[in-house]
Each structure stands twice: as C-alpha cells, then as structure tokens.
Design an enzyme around this catalytic site. Structure first.
Site, PDB file in Angstrom:
ATOM      1  N   SER A  33       0.890  -1.299   0.019  1.00  0.00           N
ATOM      2  CA  SER A  33      -0.008  -0.071   0.038  1.00  0.00           C
ATOM      3  C   SER A  33       0.801   1.198   0.119  1.00  0.00           C
ATOM      4  O   SER A  33       1.939   1.127  -0.395  1.00  0.00           O
ATOM      5  CB  SER A  33      -0.989   0.006   1.128  1.00  0.00           C
ATOM      6  N   ASN A  34       0.538   2.449   0.347  1.00  0.00           N
ATOM      7  CA  ASN A  34       1.123   3.507   0.246  1.00  0.00           C
ATOM      8  C   ASN A  34       0.668   4.372   1.492  1.00  0.00           C
ATOM      9  O   ASN A  34      -0.286   3.978   2.240  1.00  0.00           O
ATOM     10  CB  ASN A  34       1.164   4.343  -0.876  1.00  0.00           C
ATOM     11  N   PHE A  35       1.326   5.807   1.527  1.00  0.00           N
ATOM     12  CA  PHE A  35       1.254   6.695   3.003  1.00  0.00           C
ATOM     13  C   PHE A  35      -0.069   7.497   2.796  1.00  0.00           C
ATOM     14  O   PHE A  35      -0.290   8.366   3.627  1.00  0.00           O
ATOM     15  CB  PHE A  35       2.436   7.224   3.291  1.00  0.00           C
TER      16      PHE A  35
END
Ligand code: CTP
Ligand code: CA
Length: 224
Positions: A33-35
């Site tokens: 995923s990502n931030f």
C-alpha cells in the site's frame, strides 16, 4: 432592490471522488500500500457537497469518518476501485481522482500465509489498471480531475499526465514540500489545465479543496 441569490455552482451535479490508498494483498496477513491518508480526497468530497453537488466518495482503507450527506463506498484494491468508479461513470458529471492508487499488485495473492525460507525472496508484481486513464479514454461528457504526486519536475510530469490520461485538470502536488503531501493537514499544489497553470499557497486541505473546486466550477459550469 433584491438580487436573486446565486444558486450553488454544483447544484444538481453528480460528483464521484476517490480517496485514500489502495491495498493489494500478498497473502491473508500482508499487503502492498502507500502512505496516503485520504484527507485531500475527503476534503474534495466535502467541498463538492458544500458547492451543491450530489457526492459519492469511493474510499480506500483510511481512518477517517464519513462526511455528512455523502454516500461512501469502501473499497480495498485498485481493481475494486476501478469497478466502483466505472459503474458510476455514465451518470457522473465530474470525477475527481484523489486516490493514491497502487501502481503494482502481486501477480498471485496466496490463499495461505506465506512461510519464510532460507535465502532471498521475491514477490512477482504486475501493473494495476490506470483508472484515470481508463476514464479518460471513455470520456463522453464528464469533467475529469486528477492529481499528480511528484518529488521532482512536478509541473512537467503534471502536464504529461494531463495529456496522457486525457484529464481536464491535474492538481499537482509536490510531496517533498514540508507543508504538503501525505498525512499533513495542509497542502501546496498547482492547478494544471490546457489553459495554463495556477499555483496555490500552502493552505489547509479543506480550504484548498474549496478554492480549487470553486474556481473549476465557475470556469466550467457558470455561464450566466
Ligand atoms: N491513477 C489511477 N490509477 C492508477 C494510477 C494512478 O487512476 N493505477 C490516478 C491517480 O488517482 C491520480 C493520477 O492517476 O489522479 C496520477 O497518479 P500518479 O501516481 O501521480 O501518476 P501515475 O500515472 O501512476 O505515474 P507515476 O506514479 O509513475 O508518477
Ligand atoms: Ca502512481
């Protein structure tokens, strides 16, 4: 004298907003995923609502409360998000793609937890579908607003994304700016369209979303 109250600029418009990251499963306990916090996308959804629109918010996994008077659809992966947006595309007047869609997903998600082994490990990845590009290719009457998260040469990349995805606006976001980017309550952006570029000062994401959408809707829909 009385002057007639100006109707809200997005009254009667159907707006679909995507927000947050997507999550791509590796196995039942792991993911890529990502931030992205989803804050900018939620702010865009609230701004559209406040300008009179009928808003559907397609949200990846985020820790944010559902804004009042907005229909929220929770999704997990890029594939889920694509399906949720495409099924609402015909009747949409505006699509705002704030989501930080994962560019890659594991080619195979394991049914069981993967066990560690001796030596190096690798996960085979494949590209996800570019949702905004798909929408751009199928565009009929919709106004398409994308984002671009960049660390360098932001305007050049932003202009490239406007063309390659057939978007009408790209909101370019320099994620290295300390006042902007992932997780912050403020953001620093430049609005890019075929008419040129407009930089905005560092601002609270909700205020910024309101200013961006007010400008865009007056330009696109206010022909009085
Ligand atoms: N986007 C999308 N589907 C993807 C990837 C991106 O719809 N699979 C959308 C994002 O929601 C955003 C825009 O495309 O509105 C730009 O996303 P960004 O990650 O900045 O650009 P990419 O085209 O993915 O290029 P790169 O990450 O390589 O810079
Ligand atoms: Ca990307």
């Amino acid at each position: 004298y009385f002057t007639e109250a100006k109707p809200l600029p997005l009254k009667g418009k159907r707006v679909v907003v995507t927000a947050g990251p997507t999550l791509e499963r590796i196995d039942p306990v792991r993911y890529i995923s990502n931030f992205s916090s989803g804050k900018m996308g939620f702010a865009m959804a609230e701004a559209a609502r406040d300008l009179g629109a009928d808003v559907t918010l397609v949200a990846g996994p985020v820790a944010l409360d559902t804004p009042a008077r907005i229909q929220r659809i929770d999704v997990e992966s890029a594939a889920d998000m694509l399906e949720a947006v495409l099924s609402r595309y015909d009747e949409a007047d505006i699509v705002i793609k704030s989501a930080a869609v994962a560019d890659y997903r594991p080619k195979h998600a394991a049914d069981q937890k993967m066990k560690k082994q001796e030596g190096d490990a690798a996960i085979e990845l494949e590209r996800t579908t570019d949702i905004l590009k798909t929408l751009g290719a199928q565009k009929t009457h919709q106004l398409l607003i994308g984002f671009a998260a960049e660390t360098n040469d932001a305007l050049t990349y932003g202009r490239g994304k406007l063309e390659s995805k057939n978007a009408d606006y790209i909101i370019v976001n320099d994620v290295t700016n300390p006042d902007g980017g992932f997780g912050n309550d403020t953001n620093v952006v430049t609005l890019v369209s075929r008419d040129g570029e407009m930089p905005y000062p560092a601002m609270d994401k909700r205020m910024l979303a309101h200013q961006l959408l007010t400008y865009i809707s007056e330009k696109e829909f206010d022909h009085s």
